[in-house]
Design a protein around this motif. Structure first.
Motif, PDB file in Angstrom:
ATOM      1  N   ARG A   1       0.823  -1.204   0.000  1.00 23.07           N
ATOM      2  CA  ARG A   1       0.000   0.000   0.000  1.00 23.07           C
ATOM      3  C   ARG A   1       0.862   1.261   0.000  1.00 23.07           C
ATOM      4  O   ARG A   1       0.506   2.271  -0.610  1.00 23.07           O
ATOM      5  CB  ARG A   1      -0.919  -0.034   1.226  1.00 23.07           C
ATOM      6  CG  ARG A   1      -1.750   1.226   1.466  1.00 23.07           C
ATOM      7  CD  ARG A   1      -2.481   1.712   0.240  1.00 23.07           C
ATOM      8  NE  ARG A   1      -3.306   0.694  -0.374  1.00 23.07           N
ATOM      9  CZ  ARG A   1      -3.897   0.805  -1.559  1.00 23.07           C
ATOM     10  NH1 ARG A   1      -3.710   1.911  -2.272  1.00 23.07           N
ATOM     11  NH2 ARG A   1      -4.645  -0.159  -2.037  1.00 23.07           N
TER      12      ARG A   1
ATOM     13  N   CYS B   1       1.751   2.150  -3.500  1.00 24.66           N
ATOM     14  CA  CYS B   1       0.566   2.616  -4.235  1.00 24.66           C
ATOM     15  C   CYS B   1       0.180   4.033  -3.832  1.00 24.66           C
ATOM     16  O   CYS B   1      -0.270   4.824  -4.665  1.00 24.66           O
ATOM     17  CB  CYS B   1      -0.593   1.654  -4.018  1.00 24.66           C
ATOM     18  SG  CYS B   1      -0.353   0.033  -4.803  1.00 24.66           S
TER      19      CYS B   1
ATOM     20  N   CYS C   1      -1.026  -1.428  -8.602  1.00 23.97           N
ATOM     21  CA  CYS C   1      -1.920  -0.738  -7.680  1.00 23.97           C
ATOM     22  C   CYS C   1      -3.330  -0.638  -8.262  1.00 23.97           C
ATOM     23  O   CYS C   1      -3.501  -0.656  -9.476  1.00 23.97           O
ATOM     24  CB  CYS C   1      -1.376   0.652  -7.399  1.00 23.97           C
ATOM     25  SG  CYS C   1       0.297   0.625  -6.678  1.00 23.97           S
TER      26      CYS C   1
END
Length: 222
Positions: free
Chosen positions: A7, A10, A222
């Motif tokens: 994450r 991303c 992503c």
């Protein structure tokens, strides 16, 4: 094996994607003359192009420099692998043939101006995560040095980091005799999904043409 992008990446780099290719039952050895010849001619062509422009003016090189800056790594001190190749060629320090897998990796990296890693998948363990390296993470790289991985995009398996668009680790290096391999293609986020698919498939097809075996690919991002 499962491969995922963290994450954190991303959030920092919207649209970040990598091409992932898995090969089975390949034969890595001396490069065929066709590949050696194409790599040499391409380097000579790049050298003459660079007489009229700077390496950092090239769109792919520029985009990956910006990615390094975004993750907190100075691109003037830590040059991504594609830029490092181009700078060698600009000095006429042409790449010499190593073996078929590395030579093909270098050819496509030069053609698309992006980093590409190739790893012996028999030396990998468990699933893989692409993430941002921590302050204390490091490995012995193919450059023969201990490389600090802080603020670099890295690939890690259950044993720890093994790859990066800066320099890959010695632990998972492909050598003559490697039978199974994983390729990670660090795409330009500005590329369209269609061009990512096309480029990854093209690399896979040329790799299996030279090395035999089978390949499967996918785009992870992503």
């Amino acid at each position: 094996m499962e491969i995922q992008v963290s994450r954190t990446i991303c959030d920092l780099i919207p649209g970040f994607s990598v091409g992932v290719i898995e090969y089975k039952d390949i034969q890595v050895g001396e490069s065929p003359q066709m590949l050696k010849g194409r790599l040499q001619l391409f380097q000579e062509s790049i050298y003459f192009d660079l007489l009229e422009k700077n390496v950092t003016d090239l769109e792919g090189i520029k985009e990956w420099r910006a990615i390094f800056k975004t993750t907190g790594k100075d691109p003037n001190r830590y040059r991504h692998s594609a830029e490092a190749l181009y700078r060698r060629i600009a000095r006429q320090n042409y790449l010499q043939s190593i073996h078929s897998a590395i030579d093909l990796n270098n050819f496509f990296s030069l053609e698309y101006q992006i980093p590409i890693g190739v790893y012996d998948s028999d030396k990998l363990q468990g699933n893989i995560t692409l993430k941002i390296g921590g302050q204390n993470e490091e490995y012995t790289g193919l450059n023969g040095r201990t490389n600090n991985l802080a603020n670099l995009i890295i690939s890690a398996d259950e044993l720890g980091p093994f790859g990066s668009p800066f320099v890959d680790s010695d632990r998972t290096s492909v050598k003559e005799g490697s039978k199974n391999a994983l390729q990670i293609v660090y795409m330009r986020p500005s590329s369209s999904p269609e061009s990512m698919q096309k480029m990854t498939e093209s690399l896979m097809n040329m790799f299996t043409q030279i090395h035999g075996g089978t390949g499967t690919y996918r785009i992870v991002g992503c």
